[in-house]
Design an enzyme around this catalytic site. Structure first.
Site, PDB file in Angstrom:
ATOM      1  N   GLU A 229       0.818  -1.220   0.000  1.00 19.88           N
ATOM      2  CA  GLU A 229       0.000   0.000   0.000  1.00 19.88           C
ATOM      3  C   GLU A 229       0.852   1.271   0.000  1.00 19.88           C
ATOM      4  OE1 GLU A 229      -2.394  -0.852   3.455  1.00 19.88           O
ATOM      5  OE2 GLU A 229      -4.017  -1.632   2.221  1.00 19.88           O
ATOM      6  N   GLU A 303      -6.645  -7.906  -1.208  1.00 18.92           N
ATOM      7  CA  GLU A 303      -7.331  -7.965   0.086  1.00 18.92           C
ATOM      8  C   GLU A 303      -8.806  -7.684  -0.132  1.00 18.92           C
ATOM      9  OE1 GLU A 303      -5.660  -5.565   3.166  1.00 18.92           O
ATOM     10  OE2 GLU A 303      -3.638  -6.414   2.959  1.00 18.92           O
TER      11      GLU A 303
END
Length: 508
Positions: A229, A303
């Protein structure tokens, strides 16, 4: 010797959805539909397709002849898709973190993952646990990463490895070692020399352990993620290419990934790597940035959040089954690979949990659940109701201090990462007790990160936070008498006691 499997190895879409408690209709799923020129999906009614997928021959132990690994293919009238040795392949992953599950329970959790129809397990690798002190590495016991990967192979699961160095995962400092903070010139998650030197030394120990377990070398690792991320952080455009080269130079190959939010995917991506996204539910608009970045690659949801983590003081967060059912149905309908985060959350042992600080500091709970599809043990049936009990014996903090390690004295307060303990590596987790002598009342002002309980002698006066920064100190009545006094000390273990002599001006 092949590992005996108590369930059928033939996988179907319906079996995968069963783990998510999804009551899908029996008409099956249709193949992905034709892409639109300016977007990913064409919204039209799909026709039933009773086709089932049999991947029993595409498991680590069964697939002996390996040449191509995971590849991308395109075909008219459908979205790009993965193949594994020429066979169409969809990544159906579930996250299980080996460091959050007792080693004795690894096999049970992985067997349940496989039994539910998943073909892949994903896991982060926490740097702070594997290198708690500079140059001291721990890959034993519950941190035996190689054993976990080999066990996944034995059970019949592929592995996606997420080695960071930053992993987030709601861990303290995102899984980075606290001793990195001792260098005031270091800039975390950048190409700052101090930081990348530490990363290189860590990778020099980590990567040789996992590189031989990659797909092309006969192992179960089919993909490796670069950082995590970074689009949400993005302080150094040279950082992600640097990490990519650090992995490649140490022998990592095959399918490489990045993972970012749907809005930050373009900033977190680096050339030569498959971009993946994280999301809590299927929405067509969520793919627009990914589509602009790579329209000719398969879509992977690294995710898929089937819940959210809990923090102390907040209500337990749960996502409705219908929401999960709708999203998973759409993923499979359009041939989108996905990874359930988490399949089994496990436990934040000790003080390894992180915290949030949006409006108020809140620590992540001991149970790292995220509404995992694998349910926890059922609550025990109440047998009887006991009356309230009053503790008759307990050990107060103040009586325990003399039995802790030898304390340290300082003229100024130090953060715990800079405590001169643990071979100069400071303290990673736990508490620090700061003490100083005052001889008058006043107001104590401090910006506590995260929280600080304030005592006058042994009486609690309140709590300081990043929001509440002032506490009134009452006037002190001085009684003159003689008493034997011990020297000023600071104690160290998970609770540190500090005696900091200083002027009254520290109170203002």
């Amino acid at each position: 010797r092949r590992f005996p499997c108590p369930f059928s190895p033939s996988l179907s879409w319906r079996r995968v959805l069963c783990v998510l408690f999804l009551p899908l209709v029996s008409s099956g799923f249709a193949p992905p539909v034709k892409q639109r020129n300016n977007f990913i999906f064409e919204r039209r009614k799909l026709h039933p397709n009773p086709r089932r997928f049999d991947w029993s021959h595409l498991t680590p132990r069964q697939l002996k002849n390996r040449s191509r690994g995971i590849q991308t293919e395109e075909r008219a009238g459908r979205n790009p898709y993965f193949t594994l040795e020429g066979h169409e392949f969809l990544i159906l992953g579930g996250s299980v973190h080996y460091f959050r599950v007792p080693r004795a329970s690894w096999r049970d959790r992985l067997l349940k993952l496989r039994a539910c129809g998943f073909n892949t397990v994903t896991t982060y690798v926490p740097w702070n646990l594997h290198e708690p002190q500079r140059g001291t590495f721990d890959f034993s016991g519950n941190l035996d990463l190689e054993a976990f990967i080999l066990l996944a192979e034995e059970v019949g699961l592929w592995v996606i490895l997420r080695p960071g160095p930053y992993i987030c995962s709601e861990m303290d400092l995102g899984g980075l070692p606290s001793w990195l903070l001792q260098d005031p010139t270091s800039q975390l998650r950048t190409t700052n020399r101090s930081f990348v030197n530490a990363v290189n030394k860590y990778f020099d120990h980590l990567i040789p352990r996992v590189a031989p377990l990659q797909y092309r070398r006969g192992g179960p690792i089919i993909a490796v993620q670069v950082e995590n991320e970074y689009g949400s952080f993005y302080k150094d455009k040279a950082y992600m290419p640097y990490l990519l080269q650090a992995l490649l130079q140490r022998g990592i190959g095959g399918l490489l990934l990045t993972a970012d939010s749907t809005e930050e995917v373009t900033r977190g991506h680096t050339k030569g790597v498959l971009a993946t996204i994280n999301m809590k539910g299927f929405k067509v608009d969520s793919f627009k940035h990914l589509y602009k970045l790579q329209s000719h690659k398969p879509i992977v949801i690294m995710e898929f959040w089937v819940g959210w983590f809990d923090t102390w003081g907040n209500d337990h967060k749960v996502v409705g089954v219908n929401e999960v059912e709708k999203s998973v149905s759409e993923f499979i309908r359009f041939g989108i690979s996905f990874n359930v985060y988490m399949f089994h959350g496990g436990t934040n042992f000790g003080f390894m949990n992180g915290a949030t600080s949006f409006e108020k500091h809140r620590g992540v709970t001991t149970s790292y659940g995220k509404f995992r599809p694998l349910p926890p043990l059922p609550s025990p049936t109440p047998k009887t109701v006991y009356p309230s009990l009053k503790l008759s014996h307990y050990l107060p903090l103040w009586e325990a201090l003399p039995y802790l390690q030898r304390p340290v004295t300082s003229n100024v307060p130090l953060n715990m990462e800079n405590l001169p303990i643990n071979n100069g590596n400071g303290q990673s987790f736990g508490f620090a007790l700061y003490e100083m002598t005052v001889c008058s009342g006043g107001r104590l002002h401090a910006n506590a990160q995260d929280e600080a309980q304030v005592f006058l002698n042994e009486t609690s006066l309140g709590i300081l936070t990043d929001v509440y920064r002032d506490i009134d100190i009452p006037s002190i009545t001085i009684v003159l008498f003689e008493k034997e006094k011990s020297s000023s000390d600071i104690y160290s273990t998970d609770i540190r006691r500090w005696v900091v002599p200083g002027p009254d001006s520290l109170l203002h």
